[in-house]
Design a protein around this motif. Sequence first.
Motif, PDB file in Angstrom:
ATOM      1  N   GLU A  68       3.061  10.089  46.406  1.00  0.00           N
ATOM      2  CA  GLU A  68       4.144   9.544  47.279  1.00  0.00           C
ATOM      3  C   GLU A  68       5.088  10.277  47.274  1.00  0.00           C
ATOM      4  O   GLU A  68       5.890  10.279  48.458  1.00  0.00           O
ATOM      5  N   ILE A  69       5.258  11.169  46.357  1.00  0.00           N
ATOM      6  CA  ILE A  69       6.617  12.047  46.540  1.00  0.00           C
ATOM      7  C   ILE A  69       6.100  13.391  46.569  1.00  0.00           C
ATOM      8  O   ILE A  69       5.045  13.953  46.349  1.00  0.00           O
ATOM      9  N   PRO A  70       6.978  14.336  46.993  1.00  0.00           N
ATOM     10  CA  PRO A  70       6.506  16.138  47.173  1.00  0.00           C
ATOM     11  C   PRO A  70       5.977  16.633  46.059  1.00  0.00           C
ATOM     12  O   PRO A  70       6.368  16.461  44.832  1.00  0.00           O
ATOM     13  N   VAL A  71       5.014  17.218  46.081  1.00  0.00           N
ATOM     14  CA  VAL A  71       4.598  18.304  45.424  1.00  0.00           C
ATOM     15  C   VAL A  71       4.139  19.684  46.098  1.00  0.00           C
ATOM     16  O   VAL A  71       4.407  19.602  47.219  1.00  0.00           O
ATOM     17  N   VAL A  72       4.393  20.731  45.445  1.00  0.00           N
ATOM     18  CA  VAL A  72       4.426  21.894  45.898  1.00  0.00           C
ATOM     19  C   VAL A  72       3.070  22.424  46.465  1.00  0.00           C
ATOM     20  O   VAL A  72       2.176  22.437  45.944  1.00  0.00           O
ATOM     21  N   TYR A  73       3.106  23.063  47.718  1.00  0.00           N
ATOM     22  CA  TYR A  73       2.057  23.549  48.433  1.00  0.00           C
ATOM     23  C   TYR A  73       2.204  25.024  48.812  1.00  0.00           C
ATOM     24  O   TYR A  73       3.396  25.175  48.919  1.00  0.00           O
ATOM     25  N   SER A  74       1.348  25.565  49.021  1.00  0.00           N
ATOM     26  CA  SER A  74       1.404  26.799  49.480  1.00  0.00           C
ATOM     27  C   SER A  74       0.311  27.317  50.469  1.00  0.00           C
ATOM     28  O   SER A  74      -0.898  27.082  50.346  1.00  0.00           O
ATOM     29  N   PRO A  78       4.188  26.713  51.682  1.00  0.00           N
ATOM     30  CA  PRO A  78       5.083  25.604  51.444  1.00  0.00           C
ATOM     31  C   PRO A  78       5.095  24.617  52.817  1.00  0.00           C
ATOM     32  O   PRO A  78       4.715  24.828  54.058  1.00  0.00           O
ATOM     33  N   ILE A  79       5.735  23.232  52.469  1.00  0.00           N
ATOM     34  CA  ILE A  79       5.877  22.414  53.436  1.00  0.00           C
ATOM     35  C   ILE A  79       7.285  21.678  53.405  1.00  0.00           C
ATOM     36  O   ILE A  79       7.867  21.765  52.193  1.00  0.00           O
ATOM     37  N   SER A  80       7.650  21.677  54.608  1.00  0.00           N
ATOM     38  CA  SER A  80       9.086  20.787  54.439  1.00  0.00           C
ATOM     39  C   SER A  80       9.020  19.405  54.850  1.00  0.00           C
ATOM     40  O   SER A  80      10.103  18.557  54.393  1.00  0.00           O
ATOM     41  N   SER A  81       8.112  18.920  55.144  1.00  0.00           N
ATOM     42  CA  SER A  81       7.619  17.392  55.182  1.00  0.00           C
ATOM     43  C   SER A  81       6.270  17.024  55.280  1.00  0.00           C
ATOM     44  O   SER A  81       5.553  17.834  55.430  1.00  0.00           O
ATOM     45  N   PRO A  82       6.158  15.739  54.853  1.00  0.00           N
ATOM     46  CA  PRO A  82       4.653  15.643  55.062  1.00  0.00           C
ATOM     47  C   PRO A  82       3.834  15.797  56.497  1.00  0.00           C
ATOM     48  O   PRO A  82       2.497  16.103  56.363  1.00  0.00           O
ATOM     49  N   SER A  83       4.641  15.680  57.546  1.00  0.00           N
ATOM     50  CA  SER A  83       3.904  16.047  58.849  1.00  0.00           C
ATOM     51  C   SER A  83       3.341  17.589  58.698  1.00  0.00           C
ATOM     52  O   SER A  83       2.564  17.919  59.774  1.00  0.00           O
ATOM     53  N   ARG A  94      -3.703  24.240  52.716  1.00  0.00           N
ATOM     54  CA  ARG A  94      -2.734  24.607  51.744  1.00  0.00           C
ATOM     55  C   ARG A  94      -3.170  24.222  50.508  1.00  0.00           C
ATOM     56  O   ARG A  94      -3.818  23.435  50.045  1.00  0.00           O
ATOM     57  N   GLN A  95      -2.723  25.106  49.534  1.00  0.00           N
ATOM     58  CA  GLN A  95      -3.111  25.102  48.115  1.00  0.00           C
ATOM     59  C   GLN A  95      -1.993  24.333  47.188  1.00  0.00           C
ATOM     60  O   GLN A  95      -0.763  24.483  47.457  1.00  0.00           O
TER      61      GLN A  95
END
Length: 380
Positions: free
Chosen positions: A262-268, A270-275, A302-303
């Motif tokens: 439900e809350i952000p985790v780090v992707y690579s 990077p993402i700035s929003s769920p969209s 994305r990882q």
Amino acid sequence: MFNTLSGAGFLFTLLQLSITCISSQTQLEGTLHRRNYFYIGEKYDNTPGTNNGSEIAFAQMYVEHLVPANVTRPLPILMIHGHGMTGTNFLNTPDGKLGWADYFMSEGFEIYIIDQPSRGRSAWQMDIDGDQSDFDATYISSHFTAVEQFNLWPQAVLHTQWPGNGTAGDPIFDNFYASTMPSLVSDKESSIKVKKAVGELLDNIGPVVLLTHSQSGQYGWILGDSRPSLIKTIIALEPIGPPFINAVFPPLTSARPFGLTEIPVVYSPPISSPSDLETEIVPSLSNSSLGTTCFHQAAPARQMINLKEIPTLVVTSESSYHTIYDACTVEYLAQAGVPVTHVQLANVGIKGNAHMMFMEKNGLEIAEKVVLSWIQKTMQ
């Protein structure tokens, strides 16, 4: 020569014998250990409805620490319960048998058990914490303890392992239902509070084996992301899912906008929003008749970069509603680079369990053959 006992002396001797028998039985069944508790994560805010400078603590988290007399394992196990539950889930079973805490202490592990913030022994503060909800007895029976009687999903008929008939009026069910607690409605609020409080706990106690169940499954990904050096392995018992949307039970609304959280985790990258997480349906893992749509990321995925070094085990029972969609959760983790193994209990000969597997009649078999085995293999 035998001494003759008076009536009072005879009764006293019988009482001593009874106490000795009970004590011996307890020692044989239990694990000698030390116990203490503490709180962590609390903050202060103005007392609601006042303007006189008085303050009240909130967001505190109860932590129970159990240390066996003979610690032989290098890492403790941190156990986090699911929605509507508390840390008592792991202390013993509703029919009075030893729980997973005792079992793993007998195997030489220190144990940490929490009550999630705003739940149970972690006080919920009116007008500060968010709204709560609870489960009625029928919900508990139909989803957890007597699923075979309600037949809400195909595998439910296979349920055989709950101790008792699983409905109100049965003493075992009544004991279990009495332990359920109102919980925060918002999984986002819960996630924020758990991330803060458990993060502080990990900073204090060091690396752990993290064991989650159900609602707390997403906390495994959140904590592994925020404290990757302190989570050495994640054992997720039927973690909340599937990605991006609720399943099986209407309304099948959007959820977990960051994939599994439900809350952000780090992707690579990077993402700035769920969209930014582009998704597509996985037809092979979707079943509209069972209320399940499985999404994963559109390629290239994305990882989840901070989880890539944390070995992860997802455990699914034979007759739970999680049999319908845990494979989708596992596929999402694997696609995002998480080293994940999926054990379906029926495939290793452990049959008849539902969602509360660790409380059921064969719960210690699961602890030994699946969870302990995983820890030993992974921690080598």
